[in-house]
Design a protein around this motif. Sequence first.
Motif, PDB file in Angstrom:
ATOM      1  N   PRO A 157      28.286  20.523  42.594  1.00  0.00           N
ATOM      2  CA  PRO A 157      28.138  21.971  42.347  1.00  0.00           C
ATOM      3  C   PRO A 157      26.729  22.296  41.847  1.00  0.00           C
ATOM      4  CG  PRO A 157      30.219  21.174  41.456  1.00  0.00           C
ATOM      5  CD  PRO A 157      29.429  19.958  41.863  1.00  0.00           C
ATOM      6  N   ARG A 158      26.185  23.406  42.286  1.00  0.00           N
ATOM      7  CA  ARG A 158      24.776  23.711  42.033  1.00  0.00           C
ATOM      8  C   ARG A 158      24.420  23.906  40.567  1.00  0.00           C
ATOM      9  NH1 ARG A 158      25.569  29.455  44.534  1.00  0.00           N
ATOM     10  NH2 ARG A 158      26.487  30.385  42.710  1.00  0.00           N
ATOM     11  N   ASP A 159      25.357  24.272  39.708  1.00  0.00           N
ATOM     12  CA  ASP A 159      25.058  24.464  38.292  1.00  0.00           C
ATOM     13  C   ASP A 159      24.920  23.153  37.522  1.00  0.00           C
ATOM     14  OD1 ASP A 159      25.097  27.166  38.687  1.00  0.00           O
ATOM     15  OD2 ASP A 159      27.100  27.467  37.851  1.00  0.00           O
ATOM     16  N   LEU A 160      25.289  22.049  38.142  1.00  0.00           N
ATOM     17  CA  LEU A 160      25.233  20.762  37.457  1.00  0.00           C
ATOM     18  C   LEU A 160      23.888  20.091  37.682  1.00  0.00           C
ATOM     19  CD1 LEU A 160      28.796  19.395  38.236  1.00  0.00           C
ATOM     20  CD2 LEU A 160      28.042  20.882  36.387  1.00  0.00           C
ATOM     21  N   LYS A 161      23.466  19.335  36.696  1.00  0.00           N
ATOM     22  CA  LYS A 161      22.178  18.637  36.780  1.00  0.00           C
ATOM     23  C   LYS A 161      22.405  17.144  36.550  1.00  0.00           C
ATOM     24  CE  LYS A 161      19.851  22.722  34.978  1.00  0.00           C
ATOM     25  NZ  LYS A 161      21.022  23.562  34.771  1.00  0.00           N
ATOM     26  N   PRO A 162      22.937  16.463  37.561  1.00  0.00           N
ATOM     27  CA  PRO A 162      23.268  15.046  37.392  1.00  0.00           C
ATOM     28  C   PRO A 162      22.024  14.152  37.435  1.00  0.00           C
ATOM     29  CG  PRO A 162      23.617  15.670  39.655  1.00  0.00           C
ATOM     30  CD  PRO A 162      23.235  16.929  38.911  1.00  0.00           C
ATOM     31  N   VAL A 163      22.217  12.896  37.067  1.00  0.00           N
ATOM     32  CA  VAL A 163      21.190  11.880  37.265  1.00  0.00           C
ATOM     33  C   VAL A 163      21.170  11.587  38.759  1.00  0.00           C
ATOM     34  CG1 VAL A 163      20.553   9.487  36.814  1.00  0.00           C
ATOM     35  CG2 VAL A 163      21.532  10.888  34.978  1.00  0.00           C
ATOM     36  N   VAL A 164      19.989  11.680  39.367  1.00  0.00           N
ATOM     37  CA  VAL A 164      19.876  11.502  40.816  1.00  0.00           C
ATOM     38  C   VAL A 164      19.096  10.228  41.118  1.00  0.00           C
ATOM     39  CG1 VAL A 164      18.975  12.501  42.963  1.00  0.00           C
ATOM     40  CG2 VAL A 164      19.994  13.979  41.212  1.00  0.00           C
ATOM     41  N   TYR A 165      19.625   9.459  42.066  1.00  0.00           N
ATOM     42  CA  TYR A 165      18.973   8.243  42.541  1.00  0.00           C
ATOM     43  C   TYR A 165      19.200   8.156  44.038  1.00  0.00           C
ATOM     44  CZ  TYR A 165      17.767   3.330  43.077  1.00  0.00           C
ATOM     45  OH  TYR A 165      17.184   2.157  43.477  1.00  0.00           O
ATOM     46  N   ARG A 166      18.105   8.130  44.797  1.00  0.00           N
ATOM     47  CA  ARG A 166      18.172   8.016  46.260  1.00  0.00           C
ATOM     48  C   ARG A 166      19.115   9.037  46.889  1.00  0.00           C
ATOM     49  NH1 ARG A 166      17.951   1.529  47.497  1.00  0.00           N
ATOM     50  NH2 ARG A 166      15.994   1.188  46.434  1.00  0.00           N
ATOM     51  N   ASN A 167      18.966  10.283  46.505  1.00  0.00           N
ATOM     52  CA  ASN A 167      19.753  11.401  47.036  1.00  0.00           C
ATOM     53  C   ASN A 167      21.246  11.324  46.737  1.00  0.00           C
ATOM     54  OD1 ASN A 167      17.618  12.946  48.122  1.00  0.00           O
ATOM     55  ND2 ASN A 167      17.475  11.498  49.824  1.00  0.00           N
ATOM     56  N   LYS A 200      29.510  23.666  27.070  1.00  0.00           N
ATOM     57  CA  LYS A 200      29.869  25.058  27.360  1.00  0.00           C
ATOM     58  C   LYS A 200      30.309  25.192  28.823  1.00  0.00           C
ATOM     59  CE  LYS A 200      28.067  29.751  27.309  1.00  0.00           C
ATOM     60  NZ  LYS A 200      26.901  30.611  27.169  1.00  0.00           N
ATOM     61  N   LEU A 201      29.559  24.580  29.727  1.00  0.00           N
ATOM     62  CA  LEU A 201      29.898  24.626  31.150  1.00  0.00           C
ATOM     63  C   LEU A 201      31.243  23.932  31.405  1.00  0.00           C
ATOM     64  CD1 LEU A 201      29.190  25.340  34.057  1.00  0.00           C
ATOM     65  CD2 LEU A 201      27.832  23.223  34.166  1.00  0.00           C
ATOM     66  N   ALA A 202      31.469  22.792  30.778  1.00  0.00           N
ATOM     67  CA  ALA A 202      32.740  22.087  30.941  1.00  0.00           C
ATOM     68  C   ALA A 202      33.915  22.938  30.497  1.00  0.00           C
ATOM     69  CB  ALA A 202      32.716  20.763  30.165  1.00  0.00           C
ATOM     70  N   ASN A 203      33.750  23.658  29.403  1.00  0.00           N
ATOM     71  CA  ASN A 203      34.832  24.532  28.940  1.00  0.00           C
ATOM     72  C   ASN A 203      35.058  25.693  29.882  1.00  0.00           C
ATOM     73  OD1 ASN A 203      36.259  23.681  26.468  1.00  0.00           O
ATOM     74  ND2 ASN A 203      34.171  23.418  25.732  1.00  0.00           N
ATOM     75  N   GLU A 204      33.994  26.216  30.480  1.00  0.00           N
ATOM     76  CA  GLU A 204      34.138  27.287  31.476  1.00  0.00           C
ATOM     77  C   GLU A 204      34.893  26.766  32.698  1.00  0.00           C
ATOM     78  OE1 GLU A 204      30.284  28.990  32.365  1.00  0.00           O
ATOM     79  OE2 GLU A 204      29.892  29.373  30.243  1.00  0.00           O
ATOM     80  N   ILE A 205      34.521  25.572  33.153  1.00  0.00           N
ATOM     81  CA  ILE A 205      35.198  24.971  34.315  1.00  0.00           C
ATOM     82  C   ILE A 205      36.656  24.694  33.987  1.00  0.00           C
ATOM     83  CG2 ILE A 205      35.312  22.916  35.783  1.00  0.00           C
ATOM     84  CD1 ILE A 205      32.195  22.888  35.630  1.00  0.00           C
ATOM     85  N   ALA A 206      36.929  24.162  32.804  1.00  0.00           N
ATOM     86  CA  ALA A 206      38.307  23.880  32.416  1.00  0.00           C
ATOM     87  C   ALA A 206      39.147  25.143  32.433  1.00  0.00           C
ATOM     88  CB  ALA A 206      38.332  23.239  31.020  1.00  0.00           C
ATOM     89  N   ARG A 207      38.566  26.233  31.982  1.00  0.00           N
ATOM     90  CA  ARG A 207      39.278  27.511  31.989  1.00  0.00           C
ATOM     91  C   ARG A 207      39.567  27.948  33.435  1.00  0.00           C
ATOM     92  NH1 ARG A 207      37.493  32.391  32.687  1.00  0.00           N
ATOM     93  NH2 ARG A 207      35.313  31.817  32.404  1.00  0.00           N
ATOM     94  N   LEU A 208      38.589  27.767  34.318  1.00  0.00           N
ATOM     95  CA  LEU A 208      38.742  28.184  35.705  1.00  0.00           C
ATOM     96  C   LEU A 208      39.738  27.331  36.487  1.00  0.00           C
ATOM     97  CD1 LEU A 208      35.021  28.937  36.623  1.00  0.00           C
ATOM     98  CD2 LEU A 208      36.865  30.603  36.346  1.00  0.00           C
ATOM     99  N   VAL A 209      39.734  26.026  36.231  1.00  0.00           N
ATOM    100  CA  VAL A 209      40.602  25.135  37.003  1.00  0.00           C
ATOM    101  C   VAL A 209      41.901  24.818  36.286  1.00  0.00           C
ATOM    102  CG1 VAL A 209      38.677  24.106  38.278  1.00  0.00           C
ATOM    103  CG2 VAL A 209      39.506  22.983  36.208  1.00  0.00           C
ATOM    104  N   GLY A 210      42.076  25.347  35.088  1.00  0.00           N
ATOM    105  CA  GLY A 210      43.305  25.148  34.358  1.00  0.00           C
ATOM    106  C   GLY A 210      43.543  23.726  33.898  1.00  0.00           C
ATOM    107  N   ARG A 211      42.479  23.040  33.540  1.00  0.00           N
ATOM    108  CA  ARG A 211      42.587  21.636  33.063  1.00  0.00           C
ATOM    109  C   ARG A 211      42.006  21.551  31.693  1.00  0.00           C
ATOM    110  NH1 ARG A 211      40.490  16.905  35.879  1.00  0.00           N
ATOM    111  NH2 ARG A 211      41.903  15.822  34.565  1.00  0.00           N
TER     112      ARG A 211
END
Length: 179
Positions: A123-133, A168-179
Amino acid sequence: MIIVMAGGRSTRMGREKPVLKVGGKPMLLRVYGEAEKVGEAFVALSKNTPKTRELCLTEGIPFVETPGMGYVEDVGWLLQEFGPFVSISADLPFVKASDIGSIAKAFDGETSLTGILPLGRVPRDLKPVVYRNYAVVGLNTVGAGEEKFFELSNPLLALNVNTPEDLKLANEIARLVGR
C-alpha cells in the motif's frame, strides 16, 4: 518452532513496542495468537523489554530471555540454543496464521528464508525497507544454510510498527479492516 522476536530497544518508538495496542490489543498478543495457531511458539525477549516480560507472565505466554545485544546477535543465540526456527517480529500487527504457515511449510530446516513482498503489493502509505525492488518484512526462517527470498502475499506485512506515525497508521487500518 516459531519464535516471536520481542526484545529490541524500540529506539525509534521511544517505548516498548510489543505492549503497544493496535485495534485495542497489544501487538504481542496479536502476533503470538496467530503464531500459536500454526505450531509451537514462544517469545524471545530481553532485559530491554520488562513490560513485555510482564505481559507474557500475565497472559501465560512462554518466553526465553536472550542476551539483548542486538537483533542479529539474538537470532544467532536463538539458533544455537534452539536450532532452526520461524522468526516473526512482534511489531507486525497484521501477520496472519496463513502467512506464518506458508513460510513454515517452505522451510527445509536449513535454508534461511527472508520474507518479502513485491513493491506493487505494498500500500502506498507504507514505507517498508526495500531491497532489490522488494519490501523486506519481519517474517523469516532461520537456519544455518544459505539465504533465499520467500515471496509472501499479505500486503499488510509491509507495515512494521517502528514509529509513532506507524502506530497511528496501524490503528487506522485496524479500524478499517476490523482487526
